[in-house]
Design a protein around this motif. Structure first.
Motif, mmCIF file in Angstrom:
data_model
loop_
_atom_site.group_PDB
_atom_site.id
_atom_site.type_symbol
_atom_site.label_atom_id
_atom_site.label_comp_id
_atom_site.label_asym_id
_atom_site.label_seq_id
_atom_site.Cartn_x
_atom_site.Cartn_y
_atom_site.Cartn_z
ATOM 1 N N SER A 34 -4.451 5.931 8.100
ATOM 2 C CA SER A 34 -4.078 7.124 7.586
ATOM 3 C C SER A 34 -5.055 7.564 6.969
ATOM 4 O O SER A 34 -6.173 6.788 6.817
ATOM 5 C CB SER A 34 -2.946 6.371 6.792
ATOM 6 N N LEU A 35 -4.901 8.967 7.158
ATOM 7 C CA LEU A 35 -6.237 8.976 7.139
ATOM 8 C C LEU A 35 -6.184 10.457 5.690
ATOM 9 O O LEU A 35 -5.306 11.463 5.371
ATOM 10 C CB LEU A 35 -6.600 10.688 8.255
ATOM 11 N N TYR A 36 -7.862 10.887 5.328
ATOM 12 C CA TYR A 36 -7.115 11.571 3.673
ATOM 13 C C TYR A 36 -8.320 12.274 4.467
ATOM 14 O O TYR A 36 -9.844 11.813 3.852
ATOM 15 C CB TYR A 36 -7.470 11.091 3.020
ATOM 16 N N PRO A 37 -8.881 13.502 5.153
ATOM 17 C CA PRO A 37 -9.230 14.470 5.913
ATOM 18 C C PRO A 37 -10.088 15.560 4.186
ATOM 19 O O PRO A 37 -9.387 15.233 3.045
ATOM 20 C CB PRO A 37 -8.936 15.784 6.367
ATOM 21 N N ASP B 25 0.803 -0.752 -0.328
ATOM 22 C CA ASP B 25 0.070 0.100 -0.011
ATOM 23 C C ASP B 25 0.724 1.336 0.220
ATOM 24 O O ASP B 25 1.326 1.520 -1.263
ATOM 25 C CB ASP B 25 -0.736 0.164 1.369
ATOM 26 N N HIS B 26 1.391 2.093 1.356
ATOM 27 C CA HIS B 26 1.733 3.828 1.110
ATOM 28 C C HIS B 26 3.054 3.106 2.268
ATOM 29 O O HIS B 26 4.149 4.364 2.486
ATOM 30 C CB HIS B 26 1.023 4.248 1.730
ATOM 31 N N VAL B 27 3.639 2.014 2.020
ATOM 32 C CA VAL B 27 4.680 1.531 3.105
ATOM 33 C C VAL B 27 5.629 1.037 2.183
ATOM 34 O O VAL B 27 5.632 -0.124 1.845
ATOM 35 C CB VAL B 27 4.222 0.609 4.667
ATOM 36 N N ALA B 28 6.533 1.366 2.426
ATOM 37 C CA ALA B 28 8.345 0.625 1.672
ATOM 38 C C ALA B 28 9.075 -0.264 2.849
ATOM 39 O O ALA B 28 9.524 0.505 3.815
ATOM 40 C CB ALA B 28 8.694 1.213 1.056
ATOM 41 N N THR B 29 9.114 -1.554 2.360
ATOM 42 C CA THR B 29 10.430 -1.419 3.106
ATOM 43 C C THR B 29 11.571 -2.161 2.149
ATOM 44 O O THR B 29 11.280 -2.330 1.595
ATOM 45 C CB THR B 29 10.478 -2.935 3.439
ATOM 46 N N ASP C 293 -7.933 3.276 -7.542
ATOM 47 C CA ASP C 293 -8.601 3.801 -6.873
ATOM 48 C C ASP C 293 -8.072 4.717 -6.042
ATOM 49 O O ASP C 293 -6.900 5.127 -5.319
ATOM 50 C CB ASP C 293 -9.519 3.145 -5.843
ATOM 51 N N ALA C 294 -8.948 5.964 -5.473
ATOM 52 C CA ALA C 294 -8.064 6.602 -4.553
ATOM 53 C C ALA C 294 -8.269 6.064 -3.095
ATOM 54 O O ALA C 294 -8.735 5.697 -2.968
ATOM 55 C CB ALA C 294 -9.157 7.547 -4.932
ATOM 56 N N HIS C 295 -6.824 6.887 -2.959
ATOM 57 C CA HIS C 295 -5.960 6.968 -1.597
ATOM 58 C C HIS C 295 -7.862 6.825 -0.395
ATOM 59 O O HIS C 295 -8.563 7.741 -0.891
ATOM 60 C CB HIS C 295 -4.960 7.600 -1.212
ATOM 61 N N GLN C 296 -7.823 5.771 0.516
ATOM 62 C CA GLN C 296 -8.707 5.928 1.053
ATOM 63 C C GLN C 296 -8.487 5.702 2.832
ATOM 64 O O GLN C 296 -7.130 5.450 3.051
ATOM 65 C CB GLN C 296 -10.196 4.406 0.857
ATOM 66 N N PRO C 297 -9.060 6.751 3.919
ATOM 67 C CA PRO C 297 -8.587 6.104 5.618
ATOM 68 C C PRO C 297 -8.712 4.530 5.879
ATOM 69 O O PRO C 297 -9.402 3.923 5.048
ATOM 70 C CB PRO C 297 -9.486 7.012 5.869
#
Length: 929
Positions: free
Chosen positions: A284-287, A50-54, A255-259
């Protein structure tokens, strides 16, 4: 590499190259001495969930010398990376490093080497969290070793919803502020094409949403989807990567990013109640704010722009434009987009700082025009990167009531006092918001992200072929939107479960931009239990909130990634508090770092090979692996009788002529830059000619320095009528007596100018009764004329090939010469807009829309003023021909529409007439009318 970067890193010692009051000296190549480089290859594996990288980097060494060696690397990492693993494999022996207090780790490393053991040390810089030093000690002759580094990091969300990953491949010299401690070490660097090791890179992406595409600044092999629903994909870096840029990936999901919320189980072997023993949640918040609120832009505010004018800002970006010119174009857009009635000021800095106005002034036509005239005369001529002092001056000025301060910082981020700068921004966070922009390759991510994070703003990076303007304008929109205040976080969890924040309190929220929250969950609950978190805030004076529900059941296959990111966030907060209150929390930071296995500024990874019973014999030889250098090479001139003219390559021509950061008395100087065509594709981009009219001019001595291409070698051999030294990195320096040059067959007798293909030497014979400055003025004029006219003297074939396409002149003489270069028609149109938002009907506007003024006047509808007609034409042209760049000009278009609204004019008729004249089909509603 990032870690991989060590790949190109370079260096010696645990402290980083620098020198007081100037750029670090990175002259003297190890490779020029024919010393073997022990690093052979680097392999980087990236795994994105998702949005975390190792990131896992493997560095392969081999000692081909007949004596044991110690290999030392200094390399950049993302400033927010959590380094969580370090190990070495020597033969069949695998040694896993431990995290220990830094001084203790250093002593263990030194003791091991002294006793003939193998040891490996990895530590973070004391000055900046995005620089690491890796030491591989006592590698015996003929032996190989593999070093494995691992870190985790979050991926930043871009304006187009892409996720940005950057593997740093450039470590630019960091400026050492005057008066600070000098910890000078030598940096070893080579041209990017000569880096003696290889890099392989692969990325695997997985997400609940389909992966639509992956883009990069580097050449990639085609994207491969690994399953039918396309939620998993793999991509590899194409073979033959040159270390001339960072490896940047932009990952897009369909798809757009979601909380989201991810709960990770604690480590089974860790004690419950501790960070590693308890579950940790990442939110992960997307206000999303009401459209009615976001459609309105504030007309108040104090906008302070701080622009880097250090020598390195003159470097060309990959789109051919210099960093400073791109920043100046951006300032034009920013100034034209500001609302009437706000306040503004512009600072610029290098080894000193300047400001256009003594204090912020009200924005109107007069102040805007005055500022733009001074911006046009800004060059990258202020030497080093002393960013702290202008920040202190900005913060010392009282804020303007009812006008919140918004600070925009533009820099290539080459400073060493990163932590000191970030601490200053945090100290003043209550009085402003800070929006930061990192320009070019090798920019310090720790500085750019840190300033924005602590200043409650937003960070942007401009690299490769990126245009700066759309990213900056996005941040201006954030600044103009209603301010989000009184942010708080409330938890609703099952009975017996509590949440302890690991990350700092949320200080800023922006429409559609992600905010991350890490928290430790203490207590027991059933696997089916649910919780929620509510973020409350005030928006435009109205209370608002966003809520996220989540399941407390731990996710599978996350390992300890979330724990390590949470530990990193807490460690950074504690480190900042420690710097503020003098060591009170140092012990706590060390304990947390050791417990979590995540590096800190107070700890280091240490591994000692204790399995080898025989001590390694013989003297230990230190080897520094060279890094690729993207710095341009300058040669300062030396006085009569100098043995050679080689200068530190990391200093620009201006800094090299200064003493203690200030111009030397009696010396005037000029830097002429020629941007060349096809050679630029081969890495030879510029020729620099420098002229110095000190007392040597009166005695007949004038010096020149040029950067030459290898293909000009034969021509340069003819220039040895004066003293010339050629070094391994293809530079030629020459100081010539004007009398000797005048006699040369290569010299134009009338102008005393020597021209050879891509080379320009300019000189003037000593003239009795004329001052050095007077002679220099003549020389300057002759060089300008040469720059603007075809070359006909020598090497005619090459002269036509190497005609300059752009020239800039930077001078400290009175009456600087303005830049003469092509400007995008869009920027030309922007430059004509009045501060109020309207345009004037004149020949300049006619030239941009490619119509004559008579036709434009005849097409004007009756009873419509010239200003209204010109403004409608400008908007029709923007929407008809520049719609692809709308993110750059939509704020000034909105400003124009707001100016038009109260005008009593038939807008439908005006738009129709504008379409007919310009050949467009724009609708009135498109213009906001």
């Amino acid at each position: 590499m990032s870690i991989a970067l060590a790949v190109q890193l370079t260096v010696k010692v645990f402290k980083f190259p620098c020198c007081t009051g100037k750029k670090m000296n990175n002259s003297g190549l190890l490779t020029a001495k024919r010393n073997p480089v022990p690093l052979k290859s680097i392999e980087v594996e990236l795994q994105v969930r998702d949005h975390v990288a190792t990131v896992v980097s493997t560095l392969n060494y081999e000692n081909k010398e007949d004596k044991p060696v110690e290999a030392v690397f200094v390399f950049p990492l993302p400033g927010d990376a959590a380094v969580c693993h370090f190990s070495a494999k020597v033969g069949q022996t695998h040694i896993v490093a431990e995290v220990k207090e830094k001084q203790q780790a250093r002593e263990e490393y030194d003791d091991a080497l002294s006793s003939g053991q193998q040891a490996f040390l990895l530590e973070e810089s004391d000055q900046s969290p995005d620089i690491f030093s890796l030491s591989v000690g006592s590698l015996p002759p003929g032996e190989s070793a593999s070093i494995r580094l691992e870190y985790v990091t979050e991926l930043a969300v871009q304006a187009d919803d892409g996720l940005r990953f950057c593997l740093p491949a450039v470590l630019n010299p960091r400026y050492q502020p005057q008066g600070s401690e000098d910890v000078s070490v030598q940096v070893t660097s080579v041209p990017a094409s000569l880096v003696p090791y290889s890099l392989s890179f692969s990325a695997r992406v997985s997400s609940p949403r389909p992966v639509s595409k992956v883009e990069s600044s580097c050449s990639l092999e085609p994207l491969q989807h690994l399953n039918t629903d396309q939620t998993q994909a793999m991509v590899k870096l194409a073979a033959g990567h040159k270390f001339d840029r960072d490896v940047e990936l932009l990952i897009y999901y369909k798809d757009a990013h979601q909380p989201t919320a991810v709960v990770e189980a604690g480590q089974a072997s860790a004690k419950p109640g501790t960070l590693m023993g308890d579950p940790v949640v990442m939110l992960s918040l997307y206000p999303e704010f009401p459209k009615s609120v976001m459609s309105s832009l504030t007309s108040c505010g104090e906008f302070v722009f701080l622009m880097d004018r250090s020598g390195s800002m003159d470097y060309r970006m990959r789109n051919g434009q210099s960093r400073i010119d791109s920043a100046k174009d951006t300032l034009l857009l920013l100034l034209k987009s500001l609302p009437m009635g706000c306040y503004f000021n512009i600072y610029s800095f290098g080894y000193r700082f300047e400001q256009i106005f003594p204090k912020s002034v009200e924005y109107n036509q007069q102040t805007m025009q005055e500022a733009l005239k001074k911006v046009e005369m800004m060059f990258s001529d202020l030497g080093g990167t002393e960013i702290l002092r202008p920040l202190e001056d900005i913060y010392s000025k009282p804020c303007i009531i009812s006008h919140p301060r918004q600070l925009f910082v533009f820099t290539d981020g080459e400073v060493r006092n990163t932590k000191e700068v970030i601490d200053l921004v945090k100290k003043n966070a209550g009085s402003h918001r800070c929006f930061s922009f990192g320009i070019g390759e090798g920019v310090s991510s720790a500085l750019i992200n840190g300033m924005a994070k602590e200043g409650g703003g937003h960070a942007q990076f401009i690299t490769r072929t990126d245009r700066m303007q759309p990213k900056v304008m996005q941040s201006l929109k954030f600044a103009l939107h209603p301010f989000v205040a009184d942010i708080s976080v409330a938890w609703d969890l099952p009975k017996g479960v509590s949440a302890t924040l690991l990350s700092p309190p949320v200080s800023a929220l922006f429409q559609g931009q992600r905010s991350l929250i890490y928290a430790q969950l203490t207590g027991k609950s059933s696997k089916e239990a649910e919780g929620s978190v509510t973020v409350k805030y005030s928006l435009a004076g109205q209370p608002s909130q966003n809520q996220l529900h989540f399941n407390l059941k731990p996710a599978e296959d996350t390992g300890l990634t979330i724990h390590r990111l949470g530990a990193r966030a807490l460690i950074r907060s504690l480190e900042m508090e420690e710097r503020k209150i003098c060591n009170r929390d140092k012990t706590k930071v060390v304990q947390l770092s050791v417990q979590s296995g995540v590096s800190s500024s107070f700890t280091a990874f240490i591994a000692v090979n204790k399995t080898n019973s025989q001590a390694i014999q013989g003297p230990l030889v230190r080897r520094n692996v060279p890094t690729a250098s993207l710095n341009y090479h300058y040669a300062p001139l030396k006085s009569k009788g100098s043995a050679n003219l080689v200068s530190p390559r990391s200093q620009d021509i201006f800094a090299s002529l200064r003493s203690n950061g200030r111009p030397k008395p009696g010396i005037q100087y000029m830097n002429a830059v020629l941007m060349q065509d096809d050679r630029a594709r081969r890495g030879i981009q510029y020729d620099y000619a420098a002229l110095i009219p000190d007392d040597r001019a009166r005695s007949g001595w004038v010096g020149c320095s040029v950067l030459r291409s290898s293909e000009s070698e034969n021509t340069y051999e003819q220039l040895r009528s004066g003293r010339c030294a050629t070094s391994s990195d293809e530079k030629c320096y020459s100081t010539l007596r004007s009398s000797e040059l005048k006699r040369s067959s290569l010299c134009d007798q009338s102008s005393h100018t020597l021209v050879s293909g891509s080379v320009c030497f300019t000189t003037a014979p000593s003239q009795k009764g004329k001052s050095a400055t007077g002679q220099f003025s003549q020389m300057k004029k002759k060089l300008f004329d040469w720059l603007k006219t075809p070359k006909t003297s020598l090497d005619t074939e090459n002269a036509a090939k190497f005609q300059p396409t752009e020239w800039d002149v930077h001078t400290k003489l009175a009456g600087a010469v303005p830049t003469q270069s092509y400007r995008d028609p869009l920027l030309q149109l922007v430059s004509l807009q009045e501060a109020s938002g309207c345009w004037l009907l004149n020949a300049a506007l006619a030239a941009i829309v490619e119509k004559n003024i008579e036709d434009m006047t005849r097409s004007k509808p009756a009873k419509v003023s010239e200003e209204v007609w010109a403004t409608v034409l400008a908007l029709v042209w923007l929407y008809g021909f520049k719609i692809s760049a709308k993110e750059e000009w939509d704020l000034l278009a909105l400003k124009a529409a707001l100016w038009l609204h109260p005008q009593d004019a038939p807008f439908a008729e005006c738009v129709e007439a504008g379409n007919s004249l310009l050949g467009c089909s724009v609708q009135k509603d498109d213009l906001g009318l």
